[in-house]
Design a protein around this motif. Structure first.
Motif, mmCIF file in Angstrom:
data_model
loop_
_atom_site.group_PDB
_atom_site.id
_atom_site.type_symbol
_atom_site.label_atom_id
_atom_site.label_comp_id
_atom_site.label_asym_id
_atom_site.label_seq_id
_atom_site.Cartn_x
_atom_site.Cartn_y
_atom_site.Cartn_z
ATOM 1 N N THR A 94 -40.238 26.596 -64.491
ATOM 2 C CA THR A 94 -39.612 25.596 -65.352
ATOM 3 C C THR A 94 -39.460 24.272 -64.613
ATOM 4 N N ALA A 95 -39.214 23.224 -65.375
ATOM 5 C CA ALA A 95 -39.117 21.878 -64.817
ATOM 6 C C ALA A 95 -37.828 21.628 -64.061
ATOM 7 N N VAL A 96 -36.866 22.543 -64.127
ATOM 8 C CA VAL A 96 -35.553 22.288 -63.516
ATOM 9 C C VAL A 96 -35.263 23.201 -62.328
ATOM 10 N N GLU A 97 -36.274 23.871 -61.812
ATOM 11 C CA GLU A 97 -36.051 24.760 -60.674
ATOM 12 C C GLU A 97 -35.671 23.973 -59.427
ATOM 13 N N HIS A 98 -35.050 24.667 -58.491
ATOM 14 C CA HIS A 98 -34.777 24.093 -57.170
ATOM 15 C C HIS A 98 -36.108 23.762 -56.496
ATOM 16 N N HIS A 99 -36.098 22.770 -55.612
ATOM 17 C CA HIS A 99 -37.332 22.386 -54.921
ATOM 18 C C HIS A 99 -37.915 23.544 -54.112
ATOM 19 N N ALA A 100 -37.081 24.480 -53.684
ATOM 20 C CA ALA A 100 -37.590 25.631 -52.949
ATOM 21 C C ALA A 100 -38.533 26.468 -53.799
ATOM 22 N N VAL A 101 -38.371 26.418 -55.104
ATOM 23 C CA VAL A 101 -39.292 27.100 -56.021
ATOM 24 C C VAL A 101 -40.434 26.166 -56.410
ATOM 25 N N ILE A 315 -13.657 11.231 -50.797
ATOM 26 C CA ILE A 315 -14.126 12.223 -51.772
ATOM 27 C C ILE A 315 -15.590 12.538 -51.482
ATOM 28 N N ALA A 316 -15.896 13.802 -51.227
ATOM 29 C CA ALA A 316 -17.273 14.227 -50.975
ATOM 30 C C ALA A 316 -17.870 14.804 -52.251
ATOM 31 N N ALA A 317 -18.933 14.171 -52.735
ATOM 32 C CA ALA A 317 -19.663 14.656 -53.916
ATOM 33 C C ALA A 317 -21.144 14.420 -53.642
ATOM 34 N N SER A 318 -21.984 14.634 -54.630
ATOM 35 C CA SER A 318 -23.422 14.460 -54.415
ATOM 36 C C SER A 318 -24.090 14.014 -55.698
ATOM 37 N N ALA A 319 -25.384 13.669 -55.554
ATOM 38 C CA ALA A 319 -26.176 13.292 -56.720
ATOM 39 C C ALA A 319 -27.043 14.448 -57.194
ATOM 40 N N GLY A 320 -27.009 15.554 -56.491
ATOM 41 C CA GLY A 320 -27.834 16.687 -56.884
ATOM 42 C C GLY A 320 -28.054 17.616 -55.719
ATOM 43 N N ALA A 321 -29.234 18.217 -55.646
ATOM 44 C CA ALA A 321 -29.516 19.229 -54.636
ATOM 45 C C ALA A 321 -29.417 18.651 -53.234
ATOM 46 N N ALA A 322 -28.710 19.376 -52.354
ATOM 47 C CA ALA A 322 -28.569 18.910 -50.977
ATOM 48 C C ALA A 322 -29.913 18.880 -50.267
ATOM 49 N N CYS A 323 -30.840 19.757 -50.666
ATOM 50 C CA CYS A 323 -32.135 19.806 -50.004
ATOM 51 C C CYS A 323 -32.974 18.567 -50.284
ATOM 52 N N SER A 324 -32.590 17.775 -51.295
ATOM 53 C CA SER A 324 -33.306 16.540 -51.576
ATOM 54 C C SER A 324 -32.444 15.323 -51.272
ATOM 55 N N ALA A 325 -31.281 15.550 -50.634
ATOM 56 C CA ALA A 325 -30.397 14.441 -50.292
ATOM 57 C C ALA A 325 -31.110 13.512 -49.333
ATOM 58 N N GLY A 326 -30.805 12.233 -49.432
ATOM 59 C CA GLY A 326 -31.482 11.226 -48.635
ATOM 60 C C GLY A 326 -32.651 10.616 -49.356
ATOM 61 N N SER A 327 -33.124 11.298 -50.394
ATOM 62 C CA SER A 327 -34.194 10.763 -51.217
ATOM 63 C C SER A 327 -33.619 9.831 -52.278
ATOM 64 N N LEU A 328 -34.299 8.720 -52.505
ATOM 65 C CA LEU A 328 -33.855 7.780 -53.523
ATOM 66 C C LEU A 328 -34.431 8.106 -54.889
ATOM 67 N N GLU A 329 -35.217 9.175 -54.942
ATOM 68 C CA GLU A 329 -35.800 9.566 -56.216
ATOM 69 C C GLU A 329 -34.707 10.074 -57.155
ATOM 70 N N PRO A 330 -34.778 9.717 -58.433
ATOM 71 C CA PRO A 330 -33.780 10.227 -59.389
ATOM 72 C C PRO A 330 -33.918 11.727 -59.570
ATOM 73 N N SER A 331 -32.848 12.353 -60.015
ATOM 74 C CA SER A 331 -32.817 13.798 -60.196
ATOM 75 C C SER A 331 -33.917 14.273 -61.134
ATOM 76 N N HIS A 332 -34.738 15.206 -60.655
ATOM 77 C CA HIS A 332 -35.790 15.754 -61.517
ATOM 78 C C HIS A 332 -35.190 16.605 -62.623
ATOM 79 N N VAL A 333 -33.996 17.164 -62.390
ATOM 80 C CA VAL A 333 -33.342 17.993 -63.406
ATOM 81 C C VAL A 333 -32.870 17.126 -64.570
ATOM 82 N N ILE A 334 -32.157 16.049 -64.262
ATOM 83 C CA ILE A 334 -31.658 15.165 -65.314
ATOM 84 C C ILE A 334 -32.820 14.541 -66.084
ATOM 85 N N ARG A 335 -33.865 14.187 -65.377
ATOM 86 C CA ARG A 335 -35.038 13.624 -66.062
ATOM 87 C C ARG A 335 -35.694 14.653 -66.971
#
Length: 381
Positions: A94-101, A315-335
């Motif tokens: 599926t289009a919303v899997e973790h990058h590990a998949v 406050i510690a939060a994130s924009a999505g998967a930690a494995c893709s943190a540091g990337s400026l690419e928008p969330s593939h899940v939200i897209r």
């Protein structure tokens, strides 16, 4: 610091740390050795395996300890594909899997695989009909996560597995269950999957330890060679201390599982009630998402700027998967959910046992202040 990034990792439980100490000190035997220190290490590993087998409703022989969720996903995907590549070369995910998949599946193309990526709806949920329509006579593997790591959507894995097997019992079904383990009671037999992946550090265990379920009789090629450990599913000396910590953490969580889940629900609902009236706020997580994840956005405010300001405010939060943190690419899940603009505005707030209602109140106040400040100064054009 108020830590609201528990979907990325969770703090180690004191009971897990205490359980690990013995195996980081005097009990240092290799679990493959036949002498007393080795037997003591083997006993600890097998006790952990039996616990997880009971919790997941499977045979201990169908479980292999790994280095984490990413390795478990990779072993499952490559192992299932390589076992069938002589006659099955098609893979569905599926289009919303973790990058590990997603990245593992993409690399299968180098081995001759043809990959179909199934879309999701506006809640991030895959339609089982779409999965069934994607199947072919040469389909080797279907991989669908149980809980999405960015928005918390629960996928209909049981229905997908059942319908895939109705079409072709020879198709292997895998599910990434890393985010499900902390918040769902799982019966792998009822879910009907052949392979499933788990990780210790999402349930207050140590980093560097995971679990792979391989249903007995499933075609599977072990990738690591050089040893007979883990029922020949994964060669290499087991990280005994880490496995013991994983066991201790999940055992404590299991003792209070319903109360734990209710606590997470209360935290999530309280935070949403506190911020839902803020100007421009919207919610990406569906109403029936797991209680550990709340994904929200603020119209016109970039998530990278918001997260930096929140960090400065404690406050510690994130924009999505930690494995893709540091990337400026928008969330593939939200897209994939059809929300392109929102993908650059959305943040993930995720909860665990150590969070308190007091922290939620403080976090809501900080969010209100920071969003108001940013709205008066910056907008996302």
């Amino acid at each position: 610091m108020i830590y609201l990034d528990n979907a990325a990792t969770t703090p180690l439980l004191p009971t897990a740390r205490a359980a690990m100490e013995r195996y980081l000190g005097d009990a240092y035997g290799n679990p493959s050795s036949l002498h007393r220190p080795g037997r003591e290490a083997r006993q600890a590993v097998e006790e952990a395996r039996r616990f997880f087998a009971g919790w997941l409703g499977v045979s201990p022989r169908d479980l292999a300890f790994t280095s984490g969720g990413t390795e478990s996903n990779n072993l499952a995907i490559y192992g299932a594909y390589l076992a069938q590549r002589s006659h099955r070369t098609h893979v569905v995910t599926t289009a919303v899997e973790h990058h590990a998949v997603l990245e593992a599946v993409d690399r299968l193309r180098l081995l001759g695989a043809d990959v179909t990526v199934v879309p999701v709806d506006s809640d991030g949920r895959v339609d089982p009909d779409d999965v069934v329509r994607a199947l072919r006579p040469d389909t080797a593997l279907v991989s669908v996560m149980l809980v999405n790591n960015e928005v918390g959507t629960v996928e209909p894995v049981a229905e997908i597995a059942r319908r895939v097997k109705d079409v072709d019992p020879g198709i292997i079904v895998h599910s990434d269950m890393v985010q499900a383990l902390p918040v769902m009671r799982l019966s792998l037999g009822d879910l009907g999957v052949d392979l499933a992946s788990f990780s210790a550090h999402k349930v207050h265990g140590p980093k560097g330890v995971g679990l792979l379920y391989v249903r007995s009789g499933t075609p599977f090629v072990a990738l690591a060679a050089g040893g007979n450990q883990e029922h020949r599913l994964r060669a290499g000396t087991e990280p005994v201390a880490g496995i013991v910590g994983f066991h201790a953490a999940m055992a404590e969580l299991a003792q209070h599982f319903d109360a734990h889940r209710a606590h997470l629900s209360a935290l999530r609902d309280a935070l949403w009630r506190a911020i839902e009236s803020l100007d421009g706020v919207y919610r990406n997580s569906p109403a029936d998402a797991v209680p550990s994840i709340l994904n929200v956005g603020f119209r016109g405010i970039r998530n990278d700027i918001l997260l930096m300001r929140l960090d400065l405010e404690g406050i510690a939060a994130s924009a999505g998967a930690a494995c893709s943190a540091g990337s400026l690419e928008p969330s593939h899940v939200i897209r994939a959910m059809g929300r392109d603009r929102e993908a650059r505005e959305s943040i993930r707030l995720s909860f665990a046992w150590q969070n308190t209602m007091e922290e939620i109140g403080v976090a809501a106040g900080v969010l209100s202040k920071v969003v108001g400040s940013l709205r008066s100064r910056f907008t996302n054009s």
